[in-house]
Each structure stands twice: as C-alpha cells, then as structure tokens.
Design a protein around this motif. Sequence first.
Motif, PDB file in Angstrom:
ATOM      1  N   LEU A  14       4.430  23.986 -14.727  1.00 54.20           N
ATOM      2  CA  LEU A  14       5.843  24.235 -14.632  1.00 54.20           C
ATOM      3  C   LEU A  14       6.633  23.003 -14.249  1.00 54.20           C
ATOM      4  N   GLY A  15       6.111  21.722 -14.624  1.00 57.49           N
ATOM      5  CA  GLY A  15       6.993  20.801 -14.448  1.00 57.49           C
ATOM      6  C   GLY A  15       6.605  19.857 -13.021  1.00 57.49           C
ATOM      7  N   ARG A  16       5.650  20.393 -12.400  1.00 58.47           N
ATOM      8  CA  ARG A  16       5.425  19.888 -10.935  1.00 58.47           C
ATOM      9  C   ARG A  16       3.785  19.730 -10.867  1.00 58.47           C
ATOM     10  N   LYS A  17       3.280  18.684 -10.833  1.00 54.54           N
ATOM     11  CA  LYS A  17       1.905  18.546 -10.614  1.00 54.54           C
ATOM     12  C   LYS A  17       1.517  18.089  -9.093  1.00 54.54           C
ATOM     13  N   GLU A  18       0.325  18.547  -8.591  1.00 46.70           N
ATOM     14  CA  GLU A  18       0.074  18.534  -7.179  1.00 46.70           C
ATOM     15  C   GLU A  18      -1.419  17.898  -7.483  1.00 46.70           C
ATOM     16  N   LEU A  19      -1.639  16.981  -6.438  1.00 48.70           N
ATOM     17  CA  LEU A  19      -2.998  16.285  -6.086  1.00 48.70           C
ATOM     18  C   LEU A  19      -3.451  16.432  -4.838  1.00 48.70           C
ATOM     19  N   LEU A  20      -4.582  17.052  -4.461  1.00 50.66           N
ATOM     20  CA  LEU A  20      -5.119  16.751  -3.326  1.00 50.66           C
ATOM     21  C   LEU A  20      -6.034  15.958  -3.199  1.00 50.66           C
ATOM     22  N   LEU A  21      -5.595  15.334  -2.187  1.00 52.31           N
ATOM     23  CA  LEU A  21      -6.296  13.878  -1.905  1.00 52.31           C
ATOM     24  C   LEU A  21      -7.197  13.998  -0.596  1.00 52.31           C
ATOM     25  N   THR A  22      -8.333  13.057  -0.935  1.00 54.83           N
ATOM     26  CA  THR A  22      -9.359  13.086   0.232  1.00 54.83           C
ATOM     27  C   THR A  22      -8.867  11.713   0.981  1.00 54.83           C
ATOM     28  N   LYS A  23      -9.442  11.395   2.037  1.00 56.75           N
ATOM     29  CA  LYS A  23      -9.504  10.093   2.775  1.00 56.75           C
ATOM     30  C   LYS A  23     -10.006   9.025   1.913  1.00 56.75           C
ATOM     31  N   GLY A  24      -9.421   7.770   1.544  1.00 55.88           N
ATOM     32  CA  GLY A  24      -9.804   6.780   0.787  1.00 55.88           C
ATOM     33  C   GLY A  24      -9.658   6.945  -0.592  1.00 55.88           C
ATOM     34  N   ALA A  25      -8.768   8.177  -1.100  1.00 57.60           N
ATOM     35  CA  ALA A  25      -8.335   8.016  -2.303  1.00 57.60           C
ATOM     36  C   ALA A  25      -7.025   7.276  -2.841  1.00 57.60           C
ATOM     37  N   ASP A  53      -5.863  16.631   1.800  1.00 55.56           N
ATOM     38  CA  ASP A  53      -6.822  17.946   1.749  1.00 55.56           C
ATOM     39  C   ASP A  53      -6.872  18.103   3.524  1.00 55.56           C
ATOM     40  N   GLY A  54      -7.643  19.120   4.007  1.00 62.39           N
ATOM     41  CA  GLY A  54      -7.895  19.446   5.145  1.00 62.39           C
ATOM     42  C   GLY A  54      -6.948  20.285   5.883  1.00 62.39           C
ATOM     43  N   GLY A  55      -5.822  20.824   5.018  1.00 64.67           N
ATOM     44  CA  GLY A  55      -4.582  21.558   5.514  1.00 64.67           C
ATOM     45  C   GLY A  55      -3.823  21.086   6.127  1.00 64.67           C
ATOM     46  N   GLN A  56      -3.745  19.676   6.139  1.00 72.71           N
ATOM     47  CA  GLN A  56      -2.426  18.864   6.643  1.00 72.71           C
ATOM     48  C   GLN A  56      -1.010  19.374   6.210  1.00 72.71           C
ATOM     49  N   ARG A  57      -0.096  19.476   7.022  1.00 75.06           N
ATOM     50  CA  ARG A  57       1.394  19.825   6.352  1.00 75.06           C
ATOM     51  C   ARG A  57       1.698  18.666   5.732  1.00 75.06           C
ATOM     52  N   GLY A  58       2.926  18.845   4.961  1.00 72.25           N
ATOM     53  CA  GLY A  58       3.447  17.553   4.559  1.00 72.25           C
ATOM     54  C   GLY A  58       3.039  17.090   3.114  1.00 72.25           C
ATOM     55  N   TYR A  59       3.740  16.420   2.578  1.00 72.06           N
ATOM     56  CA  TYR A  59       3.465  15.702   1.120  1.00 72.06           C
ATOM     57  C   TYR A  59       4.187  14.632   0.807  1.00 72.06           C
ATOM     58  N   VAL A  60       3.738  13.759  -0.318  1.00 73.19           N
ATOM     59  CA  VAL A  60       4.533  12.537  -0.705  1.00 73.19           C
ATOM     60  C   VAL A  60       4.742  13.064  -1.818  1.00 73.19           C
TER      61      VAL A  60
END
Lengths: 736, 343
Positions: free
Chosen positions: A103-114, A246-253
């Motif tokens: 629906l027009g929004r894409k989410e990426l779940l990133l690990t450390k080092g991504a 990842d890891g359940g951290q709140r917030g996003y870029v």
Amino acid sequence: MIKKCMYVGLLVLTVFVLGGAPRFETLTQWSAHAAKHIEAPPLDNGDWFDPDFSSFYATLEPTLFGRIFALWGLYDPDLNFYRIKRELVELTKKRASLVQKTLGRKELLLTKGARVFIWGDLHGSYFSLIRAFQKLKNDGIIDEFLRVQKPCDYIVFLGDVINRSPYTFFLLEFIFALMEKNPKNVLYLRGHQETDRYWENFFAMRKPLERFERVLNKSRGGEISLKEEFNTFFETLPGELILKKDGGQRGYVLCKHEIPPMEALINSQIKALITGEQRNLVSWQTKGLDFLGFIGGVPSWGILSCPNRLYGEFMNFYNDSFICVLVGETLEQSSLSFFYQDRRQKNGFKKELFCLTQGLPLEDMHQECKKEALSFGTLVSFSGAVGSVGRGICRGITAALSKNNQKKGFPFIRPIVFDDGYVPRRAVVLLDALLNDYHLNVCVGSQGTPTLNAYLDKVKAGKVWVFFPATGGQQFRLPELTHLIHYRQSYPQEARALVNHIITTYSSRLFAILYQNDVFGIQLANAAQEVFRERGIKNALVIPFAREQTELKEQIKKLKSMNVEAIGFFLTSTTMLRNFITSVGIPFFLGSHLFGLSFLDDAAFRQFLKAHGLRFTFSYPVPDPVKSNLPLVEEFRIEMDKHHYPYDSNTLEGYISGALVRDALEVIGFDAGPEKLMHYFESLKNFSYKGFTLTFNPQTRSFEFPLFIRNERNKWHSISVDKTGTVAAQEGEVKK
Amino acid sequence: MKRFTKTGKYTVSPVVQIGGVVITSFLIMFFFYQSMGDVPIRDAYAPVTIITPQKLAEFGGSPAEVGVGMFLRDFPRFDPVRADFVADLTVWFLFDPRLISIERMGDFSFERAAILNRSSPYVRVVGNKVLVRYDMRVQQSVPFDYRDFPFDGHRLNLTLVNYFLSPSEVIFTSSRGDLVINPDLNILGWQCVERRVAAGFGEEHFTIQTGKQDSFHPRVVFSFDFERVGSRHIVSIFIPLLLIFFIAMLTFSFDPTGFAASTILSLSATAITALIAYRFVIENMSPQVGYFMASDYIFLVFLIACCIVFFVNVFGEFLSGFYKTIATVFLHMLVILTFFFAI
C-alpha cells in the motif's frame, strides 16, 4: 520442405533470442554503452525547468527499416521503445502483487551492519549512476552481473529518477535490470516526477514517446500506449520506505522523496528523515548531501545525485553522489557515509561520515554518535505571513546549538522546532504534543505574542518553562511569571523609542499608526499614543486592522483622509504591509517618515523598499547582524557561515536565545533542569556576556538589553533603557 | 513509340515527358507527405527567464509562491493570415492571501495583448489558500513567422505578466498540466498539437539620471503549437501550378516545324499568363508579409521554368530534340529540388 522449416525455425529463434534478451548482462557492457555517448548533450531550448532534447533524440532514432526490424526483434537500436516496453510490462506484472501488500509503504527490517545505499534525485544521470556502480563493484557490494552480494545490503532510489536529461530511458533500463536481478534488495521509490503523471508535463521524456507513438499511430486509441505502461509501472512503486532496526527497537528512519507535512513529522518515533533534493531549503552550493536541520525535531537530510548538464549549468552541481546508511547497535548509533566525486575530474570518490540522527560529522567509523543530553521545543511559524521571521529564528537557534554540538566532549542538544503557523490554537496543540509525546517542558526562542498568549495559562501553572521568546508582549513581563524570562525589551518600549526617535530626528507632528488589532499591535499603538500625549501631539490617526484581513480599502481611505508626516506600522506581516503601501500608492508616502519593528525587516521587504525608493526606520532587539563587532555577533556570523545561512536580525535574535541557554548549560551542567537554569539567569547581575552586560530585572522578568534603531540612512543607534523600563532620551551610535 | 513528328528531330520523346511528370509528381507527393508528418514551427517561445535556485537567492527572501493556470475555452477569432486572435479563457491563481492580496494579484495583464473583457474575481477557499479565477476575452495581434507558408505550423504565446509585483515578493509556478485546452475546441482549418508552460520572470533594464535601474516582474508564458488540418492550402496552391508547368513542358513534344508551330508558342505564352493570373489567387490565400515565403519561391521557380520553356520554343526550330530533352530533365530537376529545399 525441411529446408523451409529450418529457415522458419531459425527466424523464430532469432526473434526469440534478440527479442527476449535483456539489454546488457554485465556492468562492463553498461559502462561501454555509456562511453559511446557524450555525457552532456546540448539542449534545444535554454529552459532548465523543461529542457528539450529533440535534436539529440533525432540522432538516436532508427531509420524506417530499422524501426520495422526493431518491431520484429531482428534489430536492436540503441533507443528501442519496443524493448523498453517489454521490460516495463514484465516488471510491472511482477510488481503488481507486491503493491497490494505494501500500500505504497515499504518496510525494511535491518540487522546490525546492514547497509542501505541511497540515491537522491537522479533526473536521468545515467553516466553518474554507472560510475557509482563501478565503485560499488570495486567495493564488493555488487558483482559484475549487477547482483547485490550480501542479503543485508540494499540499494534505494528516492524518486525523481526521470526527466531533465535525454538519458532517462537508458537510466530506467539500467534500473529495470537492477530490479530484475535483485527484486528484494533494490527499491525504487516514487518521487514527484513519478506521481500523478507529473512527468508528462516535460519535454525530455514525453516528446520522444509521443513521437514513437505517432509513428506507430497508437496514440489514437486501440493498443495501450507506452506512456500508460510507464504510469502503470510508476503506480506500483512505494511512496516511502521505513528503515527499522530488528530486535524490537522502537523508532524508524523515514526515506521519502519529499518532506512530509509537519503533522506527519510530529512523531517521536521518527529518528531521521532522508529525502531527495530540497531546493527551497538549500540556498547554498551543495555537494550532494545537506543536513536540513531538525524539521519538527526530526534530523533531516537532503540528497541530490544528478550531475547532469542542467544541474551543472544552472546550479553549478557536478558531483556523482550517494549515501550509505550503516546500521549500528541502534538507529541512534547508525552512521551515514556520503560519497561524492566531481564528474569533470573523476579523481575517485571522497567520503564523509556523519551521525545519522544528529547531523554531526564523525571522524571515523569507530567514533560513536554523541549521547543526547537534552532536547527543548521551539514553536515558530514557517508558513504564512510571518514565515520569514520564524525561519530566521529557527536558523539562529539551530546554529547556536550546533556550535555546542560540534564541540568535543559536549553532549548533544536537540532542538525540536514545530510550525504553529502563528495560529494560537495550533500553538496550544503543539505544546501539548511537546509535553505529552516528547515529554519536554522547556521552550526556547518561541515566536509570537498571540501564540504565547494562548498557552500562557500553562506557563503560569508551571507546566512549561519558556526561555527568551521572540516577543515583546507586555503581558509576559510580570513578576509572578516565574517560568518565563526575556532578553529583549517590551513592545511598548520599542514603540516609545521609535516614536521618540522620529519626533526628535525629523520634528514630525502629524502621525498615523496602522496596527494589527490583536495583543501584539494594541500595546504598540497604546504606547505610541502615550508618547503623543506626552509630547503634545494631537490628532494622530490610529488605524486598526484584523490580522487575517486581506482587503484594506477602509484603512486606505482613512489614511488618505489627512496629510501625515510620519506613519508607524505595527504589524508582523511584511506582505500585508507591501500590499498596503502599493494599494495606497507610492506617491502618497513621498516625504513621509515610515517606521516599524524588526519583524518587518526581511529580504523581500528590503527589496520592495529599494525598488520603490522608500526609506524606513526600524527598531531591533539586537545589534546590526552584518557589521556589529560585539563578540556575540561575530560568533553569530561565523556560525551562520558554517550553515550557509544569511545574516538578519531575526536570525540573530534566535541565535542569542539559543546561545544564552547553551552557554548557561555549559556553566551549570548539561544535566541541570529548567528550574536550575532559570535560577542561574535570575542570579545574573552586571554579568559580562560577549559584549553585553546582563542584569536580570525581576519586575519585568527581563535582562536590560539595549534597543537598537536603524534610521533612514541605514545608521544603527543603540538606545539604553533604565531599570524602570523608561527609554532614555539620549541616543548614541553603537560602539564598534 | 510513335512521335508527334515524322522525323522527331526537334521534339522530346513522350516517354521522357510522361516519365518526368510521373517522377516529379511522385517525389513532390512524397515531400508533401513528409512535411505533413513534421511541420516546422519557426515562431519562438516568448522570452521568460526561469527562476533557478541561484536567482531566487539573488532576489532574497522567500517570495510567495502563486500557482497559475489557464483553461482555454475557445478562439472566437483565429486568423493567422491577418495575425488576429481572440481567445476566451479562464485564468486562475492559487495563493495564500496572507502573503499577497487578491487586489494585487488582479493587476495582471497579457503582454502584447488587449483584455477585451474580464469578469470580477471568482474566489474559492482551498485549504489555507484561495483560488481566484477570472473569465476573460483576450485579443492578440502578433504576426507569425510565415517563411514556410503553406507548409507552416505556428506558435501562439500568451504571456501573463504582473508589472506591479517583483519576484522578491511573488513567483509564479505553473506546469504544462496547469494549461488545459477545451477538448471541444474546434478551430477552422487548424489543430492544436502541443502546449507548453514556462513560468519565471521578465527583466527590464533602463537608465535614469541616478544610474542604471533594473526591473523584474513575474510572468508565465502559455504557448500553443498549431498545425493546419488537411492539405487544402497546399493542394489548391500547387496543383494548378504543377498542371500549368506540365502543360508548358508538353510543348517540347510538338514539332516546331510542322502544323503545331503556332500552337507551341501560344501554349507556352498562355502558361506564363496563367501563372501570373493564378498569382492573384495565391496572393489572396497568403499572409501579407514583406519577406519571401516558401510559396513565393516555388511560384517564382514555376514562372522561371515556364519562361524558359517559352524562350526554348521561340528558338524551337534551331534546337534539336536532344537539347530539349536536356532542358526537360533540367526543369523537372529544378522543380523537384525547389520543393525539396522549400518544404
């Protein structure tokens, strides 16, 4: 018979092989293709907004027979719309199922080092992108066949990939190939050009397509045109990208081509915003990446990646540029690497490193972002009639804090600036957001008398602390308002100083005052009338108007009803004043002395006065931002230069607010609360501060800052104000 | 092949004549077809300086952005020959009234055009902005560039300008999508094939006693590209010319020593007279300009060709069929090349 069958089979095979094959397989082939063309072909028109490259396209156009063979897939011309159409249709089909899910929004779940490699506006900068991908290949991020090597590496295009260059179609083919080979790791976001058929407004892409369709006679109905295929494809692109840890951290870029509306940014979960080109916010020479400040408290970045002919010629921009977000332990600890090289020299990509969520430069990958000490809110107006004042104040505060933030060993202070649009009810809502969502109870340098008036009850109740607001409202200068402090003089004092100056200097006796009929203007008009009474001036014309009023016929009629020698303008909107002066007629003001407050002194109004040969006297709460050599003003100019901000009185006013708080925290400790900070300011007596002497007056909740007047000849004077708030009769030139 | 004369000494073979007519006709038809696919437009876009970020910084401050658009309803008068156009249109402005008043926005005009009629502003609130709309009738009398007549396309520029504002106060923003043409618009003999919008500002420089003065004003140029519908003009101008030319050429196949001697001269002289007479018809269809147009060049070539035919016929008894054949080929080539370069 067998022979005939063999010939037919061979023909079918040829059509299949030539017709179905992707354009190029390897990056070397793409590079070789780019090398065949000139990077900056000439424009047919001199229009940087809508360039026409018809002559260049004509050189790429196949002959009549070439077109026929291309239709059957037996010939592959350089610019082959049949091939583009085929690629487009295949890609659109594959993407169709994805679109319904996202629906027009894409989410990426990133690990450390991504790592997320991001390009801003490309506008057909095919050569630049190929060079950037050569670098990615050399760094081992992609292979020769354009495949991303690690699953945790991503490539993102922030939109506006198309138009303004004749190489748009080649660039799109390259991106199609990337998307085809890396369906999960390459993301193309929709930009302004890709939305709502906006791209069709421009020659660069539309003209060759229309010519192609005209040749095939498809534009007259029947088969779907290639234009429609492009639009269908663009509709499958996501509008924004969310980078989550990842890891359940709140917030996003948040990655998005354009800056979202302020309402969407009032969200404490957004840790950073990465956008495309922000031409309106970046008035300086960009290298390709700009830190746009804390828009709504969100650290915001703007990327420009299009060193094509237009941007070179008209904006002097020649850099191949892109960024890489390297995800750290948390999003707050993530870094942003900026890669750029001058396309004219091609002497290798340089790299600059920043903290993603603070906008501060980092020396190396091992350096961590600063620990956040505190944040405070600022409510100003970026929009509407007083937008230029709000933007100035915001820039000043940002620059003042940036000086602290760049110092080693000093913690990070984040300004959270909201746009209240100079609307009182909105200011209250935003203050509630600061208190409840951001858990902040400190405002520094907030703008506006009516807006502060709207949440004054909260200040009185002790729910919020307000330091150095950009208002001279008399109602905020009461001894019981212990959560408020000012450094600027009150409006009545400014009005008195101005009127006295006009009477003394020009011996004017016939006055008119046009004032905004609200808490801001009324007190100024009253103070002016007091002076008239004291100086025995009778029959002064006092003309009120409503703040949101757009037609001023009555006011003009009233003003024209008598001859005046001096006219005071006690309003905040220069646009309103320009309209008023123009509507009255410039000849009416010949020989009159015009005066008003510093809020009116913006670049547009200065231009207006110059264009019409009018002279104006202004009062300011701050000294001359351009020439004063007071240490604080010199420091201001240095910081402004670092940020490419222009000098003006509103910016200096914001800067002084921010600097006072910043320097006080440096003395009392960054962990000190607002109460301790207020006590510190209240305790100052004859305190020498970078050229000023600060003494707190508990009666007016203010420091005894001097007032400044710039006369009609652009000479600045300082006017001292005594402890009781009375303007001294003596005036003196500012000491340099 | 039987010739018109017994000996054939002074005549051009009918095969050459027919071949010439067929080839010339075919090539000219091909040129016509090509020209209709890619109509040249010599009229320039009206000047407008685009506002770049640097320019914006030079003007200082953050000017109010005003969206400008146009809906072209109809052309009650569209006469490119006399350069007379009357357009019925709607102009709209979308802006923040706190930044610029409706009265000041209403001070706009059209460059090199007269506003014959203008409605009072129709105002509608759209969010924080107002949409102000004016219905108006505009007359423009700017001559086109007719050098390619009758193979010409033309560009009509309507330049909206506000001389009472400067780009430091207001900048106009507009794009192609903001220019809408009535889909039912029907202009006799013409069709609109392209439109373009360019927003920016105009500059004026003048010197007064106190020094040089610059003046800048926001402006938007709405451009419309027109092409002729059908080939009536082309056919009605050139087919008679071609026919007269072919008839004149046929006189080379008559024997100047035989019974047709007087016919040859009278036919070739009549061709010249017919061309001169037809010139008045062409003149009536052509724009009244001082320079040469494509139709003039082509007419002159036909006239010269017919004169050559006449002079050759005058001395027909002294010129053999061979030389006349060369003259025939040369004249056909002349006509073909003229069309090739003129179109």
